[in-house]
Write an enzyme that holds these catalytic residues in place. Structure first.
Site, mmCIF file in Angstrom:
data_model
loop_
_atom_site.group_PDB
_atom_site.id
_atom_site.type_symbol
_atom_site.label_atom_id
_atom_site.label_comp_id
_atom_site.label_asym_id
_atom_site.label_seq_id
_atom_site.Cartn_x
_atom_site.Cartn_y
_atom_site.Cartn_z
ATOM 1 C CG HIS A 278 -2.221 -0.675 1.001
ATOM 2 N ND1 HIS A 278 -3.407 -0.001 0.948
ATOM 3 C CD2 HIS A 278 -2.524 -1.978 0.794
ATOM 4 C CE1 HIS A 278 -4.397 -0.869 0.738
ATOM 5 N NE2 HIS A 278 -3.879 -2.070 0.647
ATOM 6 N NE ARG A 279 3.498 2.332 5.887
ATOM 7 C CZ ARG A 279 4.028 1.910 7.033
ATOM 8 N NH1 ARG A 279 5.156 1.207 7.006
ATOM 9 N NH2 ARG A 279 3.445 2.176 8.179
#
Length: 407
Positions: A278-279
């Protein structure tokens, strides 16, 4: 000042020749697009493409009055027959300004990739910015945040590759070059753009729009600038694409605050891998905070847009804090505590003045959970989703990577 878009497609146009993809198959009628080329008041042409004279005639324009033909791409592209009487196409070094006898001024704008952007100013002072495909502007000042080379006033019209480089719009907004009155139009649209109404929906979420080939834009006419939704709820099942959809809706905004409600899980390598993935796909300018204390964030009107991922994990935290998984605790006050938490979040969502996109799971369509605790969570999440959706301007249901607008 009027800009006629002789073409709005990518360098190969749309559909791409011999391409079997769904986007190309659906690019018929008004969905078909020639390579992007822009005619400014009949005197300046940005990018000469095959069939430019015919495209101009179809749009009710002529190339007979051209005084300047400028190229933006990093190469001259495929051989193009120059219609008789046209000025020789030229590429202008970054920063150089040209004046036209009609009173128009053109300045070459540096970009962060190979290519040249152009800023065009009318005799009346209206300003438009045109960027080549795959490019964002370089050397813009970030108002109030960082030192940079050059600050700019808001443009009246911006034409750019929004599908390929939504971060270019984020940079322009951060520098104050795009404001609420700026008309933002997507060009260079190829088969990586979603087909049909989905393109318009995604662009509207960014405060932009697309128009068919042959459209003439009146610079300074702001009637068609989309209103940005303040609150958006994105629902979906596991791996439905809901988080990617939520991130996409804020990709053109600088300084987004990503609110991760899942936190960290010690010793869980699989969860750590999910968080890392996600990051990595978020823009570098976004900040992340791990918290379930959402009400103060929603109440802070001065902060940047929020992306809350996700509300179902927030509810898990609320039920943990209330001890609501245990039957006796649920009956002895846990149910009331969870209901109060949902009500407080719903009220904060209703009152917020920030732009916020929330993500939540839609779990009510599957098998009935086997345990009382599972059924309580399912029911509470349904009430939470309904409460937040009731206070959201936009509500989407994401299925198999496709988002269906519910509101």
């Amino acid at each position: 000042m009027e800009l006629t878009l002789l073409g709005t497609g990518g360098p190969e146009g749309l559909p791409v020749p011999d391409c079997p993809c769904a986007a190309c198959a659906l690019a018929t009628g008004a969905g078909a697009r020639g390579a992007t080329s822009v005619l400014v008041d009949g005197v300046v042409l940005l990018d000469l493409v095959p069939g430019a004279a015919l495209a101009a005639a179809r749009a009710g324009r002529t190339l007979g009055g051209l005084r300047l033909v400028l190229l933006s791409h990093p190469h001259d592209g495929p051989p193009v027959e120059i219609p008789p009487g046209l000025p020789a196409p030229a590429r202008v070094p970054d920063g150089r300004e040209l004046s036209v006898l009609t009173g128009h001024r053109v300045r070459a704008v540096a970009t962060d990739a190979l290519g040249t952007g152009y800023e065009v100013e009318s005799p009346e002072g209206l300003r438009a910015l045109y960027l080549p495909p795959g490019c964002a502007p370089a050397g813009l000042a970030d108002n109030g945040n960082h030192a940079a080379d050059r600050a700019v006033a808001p443009y009246d019209l911006v034409l750019l590759d929004l599908v390929g480089r939504p971060d270019a719009l984020a940079r322009l907004r951060a520098a104050g070059a795009v404001a609420g009155t700026t008309d933002v139009v997507a060009v260079h649209l190829g088969h990586d753009a979603p087909p049909g109404p989905e393109l318009g929906r995604r662009l509207a979420a960014l405060g932009a729009r697309a128009v068919p080939d042959g459209t003439t834009l009146a610079v300074g006419d702001y009637r068609d600038v989309p209103d940005l939704p303040r609150r958006t709820l994105v629902l979906g099942g596991a791996r439905s694409g809901k988080s990617a959809e939520a991130e996409r809706r804020l990709a053109a905004f600088p300084d987004v605050l990503y609110v991760a409600t899942g936190g960290t899980r010690e010793g869980d390598a699989e969860w750590a891998a999910r968080v890392s993935a996600h990051r990595e796909r978020r823009p570098a300018s976004w900040r992340t905070v791990e918290t379930c204390d959402l009400v103060p964030l929603l109440a802070d009107a001065s902060g940047p847009p929020l992306l809350v991922d996700c509300l179902s994990l927030w509810l898990t935290h609320v039920m943990d804090a209330a001890g609501a998984w245990e039957d006796a605790t649920w009956r002895g006050g846990g149910a009331a505590a969870v209901e109060a938490g949902i009500d407080a979040l719903g009220a904060a969502w209703r009152a917020t003045r920030r732009t916020v996109v929330g993500v939540s799971n839609e779990v009510g369509s599957g098998v009935v959970p086997a345990t009382p605790a599972g059924r309580r969570f399912r029911d509470a999440l349904g009430r939470l989703n309904a409460a937040v959706a009731a206070e959201s301007e936009h509500v989407l249901l994401t299925v198999a990577g496709l988002s269906l607008p519910l509101r």
